[in-house]
Design an enzyme around this catalytic site. Structure first.
Site, PDB file in Angstrom:
ATOM      1  N   ASP A 159      -6.685  -6.804   3.869  1.00  0.00           N
ATOM      2  CA  ASP A 159      -7.781  -6.140   3.164  1.00  0.00           C
ATOM      3  C   ASP A 159      -8.643  -7.181   2.459  1.00  0.00           C
ATOM      4  O   ASP A 159      -9.866  -7.176   2.551  1.00  0.00           O
ATOM      5  CB  ASP A 159      -7.191  -5.151   2.138  1.00  0.00           C
ATOM      6  CG  ASP A 159      -8.279  -4.429   1.375  1.00  0.00           C
ATOM      7  OD1 ASP A 159      -9.234  -3.949   2.015  1.00  0.00           O
ATOM      8  OD2 ASP A 159      -8.191  -4.365   0.130  1.00  0.00           O
ATOM      9  N   TYR A 179       0.828  -1.210   0.000  1.00  0.00           N
ATOM     10  CA  TYR A 179       0.000   0.000   0.000  1.00  0.00           C
ATOM     11  C   TYR A 179       0.863   1.261   0.000  1.00  0.00           C
ATOM     12  O   TYR A 179       0.485   2.277  -0.554  1.00  0.00           O
ATOM     13  CB  TYR A 179      -0.888   0.038   1.251  1.00  0.00           C
ATOM     14  CG  TYR A 179      -2.237  -0.596   1.087  1.00  0.00           C
ATOM     15  CD1 TYR A 179      -2.359  -1.950   0.821  1.00  0.00           C
ATOM     16  CD2 TYR A 179      -3.399   0.154   1.228  1.00  0.00           C
ATOM     17  CE1 TYR A 179      -3.595  -2.539   0.699  1.00  0.00           C
ATOM     18  CE2 TYR A 179      -4.642  -0.422   1.105  1.00  0.00           C
ATOM     19  CZ  TYR A 179      -4.738  -1.767   0.841  1.00  0.00           C
ATOM     20  OH  TYR A 179      -5.974  -2.347   0.720  1.00  0.00           O
ATOM     21  N   ASP A 219     -12.705  -8.902   3.626  1.00  0.00           N
ATOM     22  CA  ASP A 219     -13.933  -8.870   2.820  1.00  0.00           C
ATOM     23  C   ASP A 219     -14.502 -10.282   2.639  1.00  0.00           C
ATOM     24  O   ASP A 219     -15.702 -10.494   2.703  1.00  0.00           O
ATOM     25  CB  ASP A 219     -13.690  -8.232   1.443  1.00  0.00           C
ATOM     26  CG  ASP A 219     -13.961  -6.727   1.439  1.00  0.00           C
ATOM     27  OD1 ASP A 219     -13.762  -6.099   2.504  1.00  0.00           O
ATOM     28  OD2 ASP A 219     -14.367  -6.190   0.394  1.00  0.00           O
TER      29      ASP A 219
HETATM   30  C1  IPM Z   1     -10.493  -0.874   3.789  1.00  0.00           C
HETATM   31  C2  IPM Z   1     -10.663  -0.186   2.475  1.00  0.00           C
HETATM   32  C3  IPM Z   1      -9.440   0.677   2.186  1.00  0.00           C
HETATM   33  C4  IPM Z   1      -8.247  -0.236   2.111  1.00  0.00           C
HETATM   34  C5  IPM Z   1      -9.551   1.557   0.942  1.00  0.00           C
HETATM   35  C6  IPM Z   1     -10.784   2.436   0.974  1.00  0.00           C
HETATM   36  C7  IPM Z   1      -8.318   2.374   0.717  1.00  0.00           C
HETATM   37  O1  IPM Z   1     -10.901  -1.114   1.465  1.00  0.00           O
HETATM   38  O2  IPM Z   1     -10.345  -0.160   4.811  1.00  0.00           O
HETATM   39  O3  IPM Z   1     -10.516  -2.110   3.837  1.00  0.00           O
HETATM   40  O4  IPM Z   1      -7.953  -0.824   1.052  1.00  0.00           O
HETATM   41  O5  IPM Z   1      -7.576  -0.379   3.113  1.00  0.00           O
HETATM   42 MN    MN Z   2     -11.099  -3.173   2.160  1.00  0.00          MN
END
Ligand code: IPM
Ligand code: MN
Length: 373
Positions: A245, A142, A249
């Site tokens: 990340d 990142y 999800d």
């Molecule tokens: C999260 C989001 C962020 C990330 C984005 C919005 C930059 O997806 O907090 O998981 O990738 O960290």
């Molecule tokens: Mn995310």
């Protein structure tokens, strides 16, 4: 007690879900005799429009001076579909994480009994799942050097980790495991990546200081599969920024809706609390987004401030809303009617100020009237 809370509603559904979390905090203030002073700040697409900058200086100052930060969401399809955009809303959040050194992102996942029927997994697979993801938040790919060649035909993103960056989040993950089921699973790609091999070496060394905690390793591809096949095997998952990340999800879908997942991003000086869902622009202004992730994030914020009883009150109110089916569409059970974002927020606030069930008129809820008799 008196606390200053920086509030960053952000983009998309951020403002409407954050408004519900504030209702819950106001109810806590009333019920437990606290004062919360809110300082609103801009970040993301709305900040770009107002100031040209996704993270105005003033926002950083407000956050640094607050006791905690409540964050909504960031992102706008206008930028998602424009890969050549130089300024992007997400840069605001990433810069804020870096600026405040919020290196440890905590994402708890729990299969609520009342939501099991909304999970895509079979009841016996999901039931009693309860784990937490510790995601490193200020390092890795990142924040590494990003390059696009002059002819625009080659691009690269560099992933770097230092022993210090790995160590500080690892200690927090092990300390969390000591208070839970005493197991840490390090998720990496050590069969391919040098950074992952440094993670393994560093984490194995630190594990020796926590003899009561069992350490296991999983490659990230395998972990993604195991999360679906057998989520109950996890207690604390420790992982780097990008993998965290992605798998959070994946994990969120297990619980029935990403609209349920709260998170905290902690540094040595500051704490930021946000739902893990994004800005969900299609739902913006429609009063349909699930506010529970934001409300539960406010609960995590209270814990961070040391207000444990108050945080429990928020969790109990959320459980109650699920038990009664006072929910938005995404977690609606069969044969039940959904309600709006703001009515879920009203119910949670009413329940916190009036925790005795006998004073609640549940008939009124779906009619949009106050639940207090
Ligand atoms: C999260 C989001 C962020 C990330 C984005 C919005 C930059 O997806 O907090 O998981 O990738 O960290
Ligand atoms: Mn995310």
């Amino acid at each position: 007690m008196k606390f200053t809370i920086a509030v960053i509603p952000g983009d998309g559904i951020g403002p409407e879900v954050t408004a519900q979390a504030k209702k819950a905090l106001d109810a806590v203030a009333e019920a437990y005799d606290h004062i919360f002073l809110y300082k609103e700040a801009q970040l993301g697409s709305c900040a770009i429009e107002a100031t040209g900058n996704p993270l105005p200086f003033e926002t950083i100052e407000i956050c640094k001076n607050a006791d905690a930060i409540l964050f909504g969401a960031v992102g706008d399809p206008k930028y998602d579909n424009d890969p050549s955009a130089k300024i992007r809303p997400e840069q605001g959040l990433l810069q804020l994480r870096k600026e405040l050194d919020l290196y440890c992102n905590v994402r708890p996942l729990k299969a609520y009994d009342n939501l099991i029927s909304t999970s895509p997994l079979k009841r016996e697979v999901i039931k009693n799942s309860d784990f937490v993801i510790y995601r490193e938040l200020t390092g890795g790919i990142y924040f590494g050097k990003k390059e696009l060649s002059q002819d625009q035909k080659t691009a690269s993103d560099v992933s770097t980790y230092t022993v210090d960056e790995i160590s500080r989040v690892t200690h927090l993950a092990f300390q969390a495991a000591q208070k839970r089921s005493k197991k840490v699973t390090l998720v990496d790609k050590a069969n391919v990546l040098e950074t992952s091999r440094l993670w393994r070496k560093t984490v194995a060394e630190i594990a020796k200081e926590y003899k009561d905690v069992k350490l296991e390793y999983l490659f990230v591809d395998n972990a993604a599969m195991k999360l679906i096949l057998d989520p109950k095997q996890f207690d604390v998952i420790l992982t780097e920024n990008l993998f965290g990340d992605m798998i959070s999800d994946v994990a969120s879908a297990l619980c029935g809706s990403i609209g349920m997942l709260a998170s905290s991003s902690i540094g040595d000086k500051n704490g930021l609390f946000e739902p893990i869902h994004g800005s969900f622009s299609e739902a913006k202004g429609k009063d349909i987004a699930n506010p529970l992730a934001s409300i539960l994030s406010a609960g995590m914020l209270l814990k961070y401030l040391g207000l444990h009883e108050e945080a429990d009150a928020i969790e109990r109110a959320v459980e109650k809303s699920l038990a009664l089916g006072i929910t938005t569409e995404d977690i609606k059970r069969k044969m039940q009617k959904s309600t709006t974002t703001s009515k879920v927020g009203d119910f949670i606030a009413d329940y916190i100020t009036n925790q005795d069930d006998s004073n609640m008129n549940f008939q009124n809820i779906h009619m949009g009237q106050s639940t207090i008799i």
